[in-house]
Write an enzyme that holds these catalytic residues in place. Structure first.
Site, mmCIF file in Angstrom:
data_model
loop_
_atom_site.group_PDB
_atom_site.id
_atom_site.type_symbol
_atom_site.label_atom_id
_atom_site.label_comp_id
_atom_site.label_asym_id
_atom_site.label_seq_id
_atom_site.Cartn_x
_atom_site.Cartn_y
_atom_site.Cartn_z
ATOM 1 N N CYS A 57 -17.667 6.630 -22.313
ATOM 2 C CA CYS A 57 -17.920 5.195 -22.779
ATOM 3 C C CYS A 57 -17.431 4.055 -21.982
ATOM 4 O O CYS A 57 -18.230 3.065 -21.306
ATOM 5 C CB CYS A 57 -17.330 4.876 -24.194
ATOM 6 S SG CYS A 57 -15.575 5.049 -24.454
ATOM 7 N N HIS B 258 -13.194 3.327 -28.153
ATOM 8 C CA HIS B 258 -14.729 3.332 -27.766
ATOM 9 C C HIS B 258 -15.346 1.824 -27.275
ATOM 10 O O HIS B 258 -14.792 0.935 -27.868
ATOM 11 C CB HIS B 258 -15.645 3.770 -28.808
ATOM 12 C CG HIS B 258 -17.110 4.012 -28.576
ATOM 13 N ND1 HIS B 258 -17.434 5.146 -27.671
ATOM 14 C CD2 HIS B 258 -18.264 3.290 -28.829
ATOM 15 C CE1 HIS B 258 -18.816 4.837 -27.453
ATOM 16 N NE2 HIS B 258 -19.327 3.847 -28.182
ATOM 17 N N HIS C 147 -24.460 2.078 -24.848
ATOM 18 C CA HIS C 147 -23.318 2.652 -24.697
ATOM 19 C C HIS C 147 -23.551 4.019 -24.472
ATOM 20 O O HIS C 147 -24.696 4.709 -24.731
ATOM 21 C CB HIS C 147 -22.594 2.359 -25.835
ATOM 22 C CG HIS C 147 -22.928 3.053 -27.295
ATOM 23 N ND1 HIS C 147 -22.131 3.657 -28.131
ATOM 24 C CD2 HIS C 147 -24.142 3.112 -27.737
ATOM 25 C CE1 HIS C 147 -22.829 3.923 -29.102
ATOM 26 N NE2 HIS C 147 -24.156 3.712 -29.008
#
Length: 362
Positions: free
Chosen positions: A246, A294, A306
């Protein structure tokens, strides 16, 4: 963590040859989410140590260069000192400067010679001082270089341990996934999509994302880069160009735009300026979970781009697909583009359709 849903069927699973008590679909989803979050947290710790290790390696290289230069200077100084010692031995005399002046045939010349002798003596003293200082500097640099190398080796060992920790956590995910049948996996994925859709509806209904704002030039460049990565696989510790985790995606996207941002989601959250969700513009970074484990790039219209988790691919998702912690802006001092100058990037077909869950395995 997800609460149990009434009426959700319960299933019995086996993990690593150990029977696991029956759990509902919601319970299995909660367990998978817990394992994925632990894996992502371990991955970000691995990334942070890698970034620190890179800095330490650069420090070791700088110290090694300085130490080499100091040793060269010290070697030259010792050569000069040896030459001075030989000259002094050859010119040694027992006569005092006063007697040499009285005995000289030309007192003026003797005075001039004395001036030269004093200058030579001062130069000798300066050479000795430089030599002594050079030895001290070389010793100090050698000590710093040794300590820096020790720190580098310690970081390398820590990163190897973290790598093993990530692999262990991924094995836990894989074992749990392997123990669940396809039908139950389908119910888990459907439940996750349903919960994400509900969270997205509540977010949009709150008015938090009202208003359309164009990005800055850098934000548009970062977003354009991220869009071109759609469909590439998630891989822990990866920062492109073939795979991403990420924060590898977000840091590489902004690097492409000419703006260096921290490598990890925690550092992006800690060091970049915060921005309210109501002021989001494309290119901003949305950070998720209380531990900031994240991160995604804001696309606009309540969507983010993402690298979701192991087993999934870079994709577009609703902003509320994960619990939102907040948002940060890598270029707060830059002015946004005029609306007429900004055209949102065109998304390939199926950009929203790819799985968020990654339950297909790696």
């Amino acid at each position: 963590m997800t609460a149990l849903v009434a009426g959700t069927p319960a299933v019995a699973v086996t993990v690593a040859d150990r029977p696991v008590p029956e759990r509902s679909t919601a319970g299995l989803l909660a367990e998978l989410r817990r394992l994925y979050r632990q894996t992502e947290a371990a991955t970000e710790a691995y990334n942070a140590t890698g970034e620190e290790l890179d800095r330490q390696r650069a420090r070791v290289r700088r110290l090694d260069r300085r130490l080499a230069a100091a040793r060269r200077s010290l070697r030259d100084g010792r050569t000069a000192a040896g030459l001075l010692a030989r000259q002094q031995y050859r010119s040694r005399t027992d006569l005092s400067p006063y007697l040499r002046l009285l005995l000289a045939s030309d007192p003026r010349q003797a005075l001039d010679q004395g001036h030269v002798i004093r200058r030579v003596s001062l130069e000798r003293a300066a050479t000795v001082a430089r030599l002594t200082g050079g030895e001290r500097r070389a010793d100090a640099l050698a000590g710093k270089a040794r300590r820096a190398l020790d720190a580098q080796l310690s970081l390398a060992g820590r990163r190897a341990a973290q790598r093993d920790g990530v692999r262990k956590r991924l094995r836990g995910v894989e074992e749990l996934l392997a123990s669940i049948g396809d039908e139950e996996l389908g119910r888990i994925a459907a439940l996750e999509r349903e919960e994400a859709a509900g969270a997205q509806r509540r977010l949009l209904a709150s008015g938090a994302l009202d208003g359309v704002r164009p990005p800055t030039e850098g934000g548009a460049a970062a977003l354009g880069y991220a869009v071109r990565q759609l469909g590439k696989p998630y891989a822990w510790g990866a920062a492109g160009p073939d795979a991403y985790d990420c924060s590898g995606l977000t840091s590489r996207a902004w690097a492409h735009a000419g703006r260096a941002v921290p490598r990890t989601s925690q550092e992006q959250w800690a060091r970049l300026p915060r921005v309210p969700l109501g002021r989001l513009r494309p290119g901003d970074l949305v950070v998720y979970f209380p531990e900031a484990t994240h991160v995604a790039v804001y696309l606009g219209d309540g969507l983010v781009l993402h690298a979701p988790r192991p087993g999934a691919e870079v994709k577009v998702s609703p902003l509320a697909a994960n619990p939102v912690l907040g948002a940060v802006r890598p270029d707060p001092e830059e002015r946004p583009l005029a609306r007429a100058r900004y055209t949102p990037p065109e998304l390939p077909e199926g950009a929203l359709d790819g799985p968020d869950d990654g339950y297909g395995g790696n």
